[in-house]
Design a protein around this motif. Sequence first.
Motif, PDB file in Angstrom:
ATOM      1  N   LYS A 163       7.851  10.132  53.956  1.00 16.96           N
ATOM      2  CA  LYS A 163       6.841  11.161  53.689  1.00 16.96           C
ATOM      3  C   LYS A 163       6.784  11.482  52.201  1.00 16.96           C
ATOM      4  CE  LYS A 163       6.849  13.366  58.187  1.00 16.96           C
ATOM      5  NZ  LYS A 163       7.156  14.566  58.967  1.00 16.96           N
ATOM      6  N   LEU A 164       7.937  11.492  51.547  1.00 15.93           N
ATOM      7  CA  LEU A 164       7.942  11.711  50.092  1.00 15.93           C
ATOM      8  C   LEU A 164       7.173  10.601  49.378  1.00 15.93           C
ATOM      9  CD1 LEU A 164      11.642  12.745  49.374  1.00 15.93           C
ATOM     10  CD2 LEU A 164       9.625  14.207  49.242  1.00 15.93           C
ATOM     11  N   TRP A 165       7.447   9.357  49.766  1.00 17.93           N
ATOM     12  CA  TRP A 165       6.791   8.224  49.108  1.00 17.93           C
ATOM     13  C   TRP A 165       5.286   8.237  49.339  1.00 17.93           C
ATOM     14  CZ3 TRP A 165      10.862   8.216  46.748  1.00 17.93           C
ATOM     15  CH2 TRP A 165      12.073   7.653  47.100  1.00 17.93           C
ATOM     16  N   GLN A 166       4.832   8.830  50.449  1.00 20.71           N
ATOM     17  CA  GLN A 166       3.418   8.808  50.810  1.00 20.71           C
ATOM     18  C   GLN A 166       2.615   9.967  50.245  1.00 20.71           C
ATOM     19  OE1 GLN A 166       3.873   8.619  55.054  1.00 20.71           O
ATOM     20  NE2 GLN A 166       4.489   6.469  55.013  1.00 20.71           N
ATOM     21  N   GLN A 167       3.278  10.879  49.555  1.00 20.68           N
ATOM     22  CA  GLN A 167       2.555  12.021  48.986  1.00 20.68           C
ATOM     23  C   GLN A 167       1.493  11.537  48.009  1.00 20.68           C
ATOM     24  OE1 GLN A 167       5.227  14.817  47.188  1.00 20.68           O
ATOM     25  NE2 GLN A 167       6.315  15.193  49.087  1.00 20.68           N
ATOM     26  N   ALA A 211       8.639   0.405  49.542  1.00 16.65           N
ATOM     27  CA  ALA A 211       7.304  -0.200  49.483  1.00 16.65           C
ATOM     28  C   ALA A 211       6.684  -0.297  50.874  1.00 16.65           C
ATOM     29  CB  ALA A 211       7.387  -1.585  48.837  1.00 16.65           C
ATOM     30  N   MET A 212       7.507  -0.577  51.868  1.00 15.97           N
ATOM     31  CA  MET A 212       6.996  -0.643  53.244  1.00 15.97           C
ATOM     32  C   MET A 212       6.554   0.728  53.742  1.00 15.97           C
ATOM     33  SD  MET A 212       9.513  -3.467  54.915  1.00 15.97           S
ATOM     34  CE  MET A 212       8.510  -4.577  55.879  1.00 15.97           C
ATOM     35  N   CYS A 213       7.062   1.772  53.103  1.00 13.76           N
ATOM     36  CA  CYS A 213       6.636   3.147  53.432  1.00 13.76           C
ATOM     37  C   CYS A 213       5.404   3.554  52.629  1.00 13.76           C
ATOM     38  CB  CYS A 213       7.761   4.128  53.133  1.00 13.76           C
ATOM     39  SG  CYS A 213       9.118   4.065  54.296  1.00 13.76           S
ATOM     40  N   GLY A 214       4.958   2.701  51.720  1.00 15.74           N
ATOM     41  CA  GLY A 214       3.765   3.002  50.951  1.00 15.74           C
ATOM     42  C   GLY A 214       3.982   3.304  49.492  1.00 15.74           C
ATOM     43  N   ALA A 215       5.223   3.263  49.014  1.00 16.32           N
ATOM     44  CA  ALA A 215       5.496   3.554  47.601  1.00 16.32           C
ATOM     45  C   ALA A 215       5.191   2.359  46.721  1.00 16.32           C
ATOM     46  CB  ALA A 215       6.971   3.937  47.427  1.00 16.32           C
ATOM     47  N   ASP A 216       4.767   2.644  45.510  1.00 15.68           N
ATOM     48  CA  ASP A 216       4.714   1.622  44.473  1.00 15.68           C
ATOM     49  C   ASP A 216       6.073   1.644  43.803  1.00 15.68           C
ATOM     50  OD1 ASP A 216       2.030   0.823  44.845  1.00 15.68           O
ATOM     51  OD2 ASP A 216       1.359   2.599  43.778  1.00 15.68           O
ATOM     52  N   VAL A 217       6.668   0.469  43.626  1.00 13.44           N
ATOM     53  CA  VAL A 217       8.051   0.383  43.180  1.00 13.44           C
ATOM     54  C   VAL A 217       8.172  -0.578  42.007  1.00 13.44           C
ATOM     55  CG1 VAL A 217      10.413  -0.116  43.923  1.00 13.44           C
ATOM     56  CG2 VAL A 217       8.762   0.735  45.575  1.00 13.44           C
ATOM     57  N   SER A 264       9.342  15.248  38.933  1.00 12.82           N
ATOM     58  CA  SER A 264       9.915  14.312  39.902  1.00 12.82           C
ATOM     59  C   SER A 264      10.208  15.041  41.213  1.00 12.82           C
ATOM     60  CB  SER A 264      11.173  13.654  39.346  1.00 12.82           C
ATOM     61  OG  SER A 264      12.155  14.616  39.079  1.00 12.82           O
ATOM     62  N   LEU A 265      10.340  14.291  42.264  1.00 10.59           N
ATOM     63  CA  LEU A 265      10.421  14.822  43.619  1.00 10.59           C
ATOM     64  C   LEU A 265      11.616  15.750  43.827  1.00 10.59           C
ATOM     65  CD1 LEU A 265       9.647  11.535  45.516  1.00 10.59           C
ATOM     66  CD2 LEU A 265       8.098  13.436  45.116  1.00 10.59           C
TER      67      LEU A 265
END
Length: 134
Positions: A14-18, A39-45, A122-123
């Motif tokens: 959920k953090l990565w998808q914000q 990355a599989m959760c949607g983050a750019d890494v 940062s988060l």
Amino acid sequence: YLLAQWASEPATCKLWQQSGIGPILELGAGTAAASIAAAMCGADVVVTDRSSLSLALATANIALNGVSDRAMVRHFDWESDEDLSEIAALGPFSAVIGAALQFERWQDRMWQVLNVLTAPTSLNGTARACAQVG
């Protein structure tokens, strides 16, 4: 392994998808398992290591897992100001992750590096907290 598990936990995903979150930086990525999970959760890494063998392995693993569009592999030697400038240009990073970084060997430099690389927003301190886990 534990970092990859954490990076793919539902709450972390959920953090990565914000919306509006900046990229995630992995230091000393090795196999890139944590970066792939994020990355599989949607983050750019941005996946970094100083070992050319690790970078080749990370690149192959990223391709095999189908996240090449979300993960960028780069060489990064933490002691190099030139490398630091190149990586900083890809940020600022919302989180910096890494496992077994042996921070006790480069503690003074580590805080300099993290101050350059992390976004002021940062988060919830995730970048700094994750850097301390080793």
